[in-house]
Motif scaffolding. Structure first.
Motif, PDB file in Angstrom:
ATOM      1  N   UNK A 108       0.806  -1.219   0.000  1.00 45.85           N
ATOM      2  CA  UNK A 108       0.000   0.000   0.000  1.00 45.85           C
ATOM      3  C   UNK A 108       0.836   1.265   0.000  1.00 45.85           C
ATOM      4  N   UNK A 109       2.161   1.081  -0.026  1.00 48.35           N
ATOM      5  CA  UNK A 109       3.020   2.254  -0.130  1.00 48.35           C
ATOM      6  C   UNK A 109       3.160   3.041   1.161  1.00 48.35           C
ATOM      7  N   UNK A 110       2.667   2.479   2.324  1.00 45.69           N
ATOM      8  CA  UNK A 110       2.812   3.206   3.582  1.00 45.69           C
ATOM      9  C   UNK A 110       4.273   3.217   4.028  1.00 45.69           C
ATOM     10  N   UNK A 111       4.978   2.103   3.733  1.00 48.32           N
ATOM     11  CA  UNK A 111       6.376   2.034   4.168  1.00 48.32           C
ATOM     12  C   UNK A 111       7.268   2.732   3.165  1.00 48.32           C
ATOM     13  N   UNK A 112       8.407   3.177   3.653  1.00 46.79           N
ATOM     14  CA  UNK A 112       9.369   3.827   2.770  1.00 46.79           C
ATOM     15  C   UNK A 112       9.819   2.869   1.672  1.00 46.79           C
ATOM     16  N   UNK A 113       9.933   3.371   0.479  1.00 46.57           N
ATOM     17  CA  UNK A 113      10.527   2.567  -0.584  1.00 46.57           C
ATOM     18  C   UNK A 113       9.590   1.559  -1.216  1.00 46.57           C
ATOM     19  N   UNK A 114       8.315   1.526  -0.798  1.00 51.92           N
ATOM     20  CA  UNK A 114       7.382   0.615  -1.457  1.00 51.92           C
ATOM     21  C   UNK A 114       6.341   1.436  -2.212  1.00 51.92           C
TER      22      UNK A 114
END
Lengths: 442, 263
Positions: A108-114
């Motif tokens: 879901x793009x919440x973490x850095x780099x994803x």
């Protein structure tokens, strides 16, 4: 002239019905107050319905959508002057966690780099309806759209799991190869040989050539989506994926099994009856446990057979067995004359099945088929017992969060609502279809 | 059963029996399990014959004509239809079925298809006729049975007599050389029997080879060139209609005729 002699000289014209038979008054009299006992029942029922509605609306109509934890909700309730265990709904949990209930742990793009990849399941879901349209509403959409329906089964897994585009392409090529071989051999030799060799050719392709082919092409034309692991799947997306695959595959497999069960060929018949009775005699949970644990024992060491793929197979087999029995009911309801009518015109077995028998048998079975579909869709929640994160299993994860510990109704209510929307939709569609296919009493 | 109330003279100019053999049955036997339904049937039908098969119920008359297009299987003897032998070879069976039309007691129309589709289905799928041509031919035969205006309705919306006429048109669309009728009027109201019989008479007038299981003795007397009486799975008596009705030979025939014509 005797007394019983009577001759009508003029035919009677129809007259208007009395006012008590038509209009609002007539309707209420007929349906709500047709006698003192029914009148009492109507009043008592109305009382309970209103009582429940007032309670429910009072519980649900609270300004808790922006709360970030259960204690915060409690503060809001106190400000409203409410207290007690069920003072009101704490909707903050839905507002905060609905993406998780829908997508599970899909990136879901919440973490850095994803990256946020959730557009892919959303797109797959939208395209599902485009692919279904020519099947469900064949008279309202362009007929050419059916080609997209044929492509969709290869497009959907690619969108969901990602990876190189050549994997679904080579899977599709297997079908093309099998068909070409079948066509070529059916012309020169017999239909049966063509069919057998065609199926063998397709399997040889899938098992031995397809992966080489796709990796070779992938190195030349690296057209790929970012891969997503099966364990990241979850939430409502997982339920829909399993449901759609099982529903889509169980109908054709069920038809084949039902025909096989009626076959004159003893071996075919025995195999079909054995399969149907075995699968129906075993709970789905057992099959899912087999899928998650036992299946690995039978596999060669080192093979990693995707868990969701195993669930697909088990749920599909389970649904197919039920489907076969539902369709057998439809076949049994057809008068023998329909078979004889088709035979007497010189139609061969497959033509008769396709043009005469199946359209009628399936039409008769629509209510049963849709019931099975709805049952399968709801049964997808059982995958929680083998550790997949379907919506029900996710509620446990959400309640494990200290902020939301103790919430039940809001989460289950939300999930129930989503399931209801889909199941009710299927049910209404089946009624529409039955009306559309109605061709007069026979 | 009364005389057939036909309001016109039957045109016999084309009702000619040729020397060409249409169906030849030799020593045919059939069993349902242990029950011997058809016993040593020998029958030769020439092209252009109109044969009525009569007999009490359970005498095997329906079974006999159902054997002719392999709806029932016979266990012994030989059946040649148009020179092709009925065996277990599916190709032969499908070929014979497309040459032999059959009309059933309960019509057996396909309720999910329109009248027109009922008539074009087999020509399109079995004969590979182009759709347009099949539809033109279907309309031609529907006009012949006098219901072209019902072409787009469904069978469920038609009366029994109309449905049976559609069933006849549906068979004719396959351009059969032989027509089999299995009690075509037994499921109809008295008012509708006549319209179906009229259609069958017109068919006979065009020289169609017909085998007809029926209790309509008026039809037999006026249209048939041969009446066959069956009892207990065997052919008991056969003769020209005049002789058959006026001068029956066997006791069983006399009894049967006295019972159905007696009142």
């Amino acid at each position: 002239m005797s007394d019983i002699s009577f001759v009508r000289t003029e035919m009677l014209p129809p007259k208007d019905p009395p006012a008590s038979e038509v209009g609002v008054v007539g309707w209420a009299r007929a349906n709500l107050f047709s006698g003192w006992f029914n009148s009492i029942l109507t009043v008592v029922s109305l009382y309970f319905v209103i009582k429940i509605l007032i309670g429910l609306i009072g519980w649900a109509w609270v300004p808790t959508w922006s709360a970030t934890s259960l204690p915060e909700c409690r503060v809001i309730f106190e400000e409203l002057g409410r207290s007690g265990h069920n003072a009101g709904a704490c909707w903050g949990v839905i507002a905060e966690r609905w993406p998780q209930l829908l997508f599970g742990f899909y990136p879901n793009g919440y973490e850095e780099g994803t990256a946020d990849l959730r557009w892919r399941p959303v797109l797959a879901f939208v395209l599902l309806f485009v692919a279904l349209a020519p099947v469900l509403f064949s008279d309202k959409v362009p007929a050419k759209l059916i080609y997209f329906t044929a492509v969709y089964p290869f497009l959907m897994p690619w969108l969901l799991w990602g990876g190189t585009v050549w994997t679904p392409v080579s899977a599709a090529l297997g079908f093309v190869l099998g068909y070409v071989v079948y066509k070529a051999l059916a012309q020169s030799t017999s239909e049966l040989i063509g069919l057998i060799v065609g199926v063998v050719a397709a399997f040889v392709w899938w098992l031995f050539v397809a992966s080489l082919f796709s990796s070779a092409l992938a190195s030349v034309v690296p057209l790929a989506l970012e891969s997503v692991e099966s364990r990241q799947f979850g939430g409502f997306m997982l339920s829909i994926t399993i449901g759609v695959v099982a529903i889509g595959l169980s109908l054709p497999i069920g038809i084949v099994l039902a025909l096989g069960r009626q076959s004159d060929l003893l071996i075919v018949k025995t195999l079909c009856v054995g399969f149907i009775e075995f699968i129906r005699g075993v709970p789905l949970i057992t099959l899912l446990f087999v899928a998650s644990t036992l299946l690995n024992i039978f596999m060669p060491p080192g093979t990693n057979f995707d868990i969701i793929m195993r669930v697909f197979i088990m749920v599909t087999l389970f649904a197919s067995a039920y489907m076969a029995e539902v369709i057998r009911g439809g076949l049994a309801a057809l008068p023998k004359g329909q078979y004889e009518g088709a035979d007497s015109l010189g139609l061969n077995y497959w033509q008769a099945q396709r043009l005469i028998i199946m359209p009628q048998a399936l039409k008769i079975s629509i209510p049963g088929i849709v019931s099975t579909f709805i049952g399968v869709f709801k049964d997808t929640t059982l995958v929680s017992v083998i550790g997949l994160f379907d919506p029900l299993n996710l509620t446990n994860a959400i309640r494990a969060d200290a902020d939301w510990n103790g919430l039940v109704w809001e989460l289950y209510g939300f999930i129930a609502l989503l399931f209801f929307v889909f199941c009710f939709g299927m049910s209404r569609y089946s009624m529409y279809l039955e009306r559309k296919l109605q061709t007069g009493h026979r | 059963m009364s005389e057939l109330a036909l309001d016109r003279e039957i045109d016999r100019s084309k009702m000619k029996v040729s020397d060409e053999v249409a169906i030849q049955i030799t020593d045919m036997n059939k069993w349902y399990g242990a029950f011997h339904v058809l016993r040593d049937i020998n029958l030769t039908v020439n092209q252009g014959e109109r044969i009525v098969i009569a007999g009490p119920s359970g005498s095997g008359k329906s079974t006999l004509i159902r054997c002719l297009n392999a709806l029932e299987e016979h266990q012994a003897g030989k059946i040649l239809v148009d020179g092709t032998e009925l065996s277990n070879d599916l190709k032969n069976i499908d070929k014979i079925r497309s040459e032999v039309g059959m009309v059933f007691q309960h019509f057996n129309l396909f309720p999910h298809l329109t009248i027109l589709e009922n008539c074009t289905l087999a020509p399109i799928w079995v004969r590979k006729t182009p759709k347009k041509e099949a539809e033109e031919r279907a309309m031609h035969f529907l006009e012949k049975v006098k219901i072209p205006d019902q072409a787009l309705k469904y069978p469920g919306q038609l009366s029994g007599g109309q449905q049976q006429r559609v069933a006849i048109a549906r068979s004719l669309c396959m351009m059969p050389r032989i027509m089999l009728f299995d009690e075509p009027t037994s499921a109809l109201d008295p008012e509708m029997i006549k319209e179906v019989l009229d259609t069958m008479i017109e068919l006979a007038e065009e020289g169609m080879t017909m085998l007809c299981v029926t209790h309509e003795m008026g039809f037999a007397r006026q249209v048939a060139n041969r009446v066959i009486f069956m009892d207990a799975g065997q052919i008991v008596e056969q003769n020209e209609p005049e002789e058959f009705f006026n001068n029956p030979q066997s006791e069983r025939t006399k009894l049967f005729l006295s019972q159905i014509l007696g009142h």
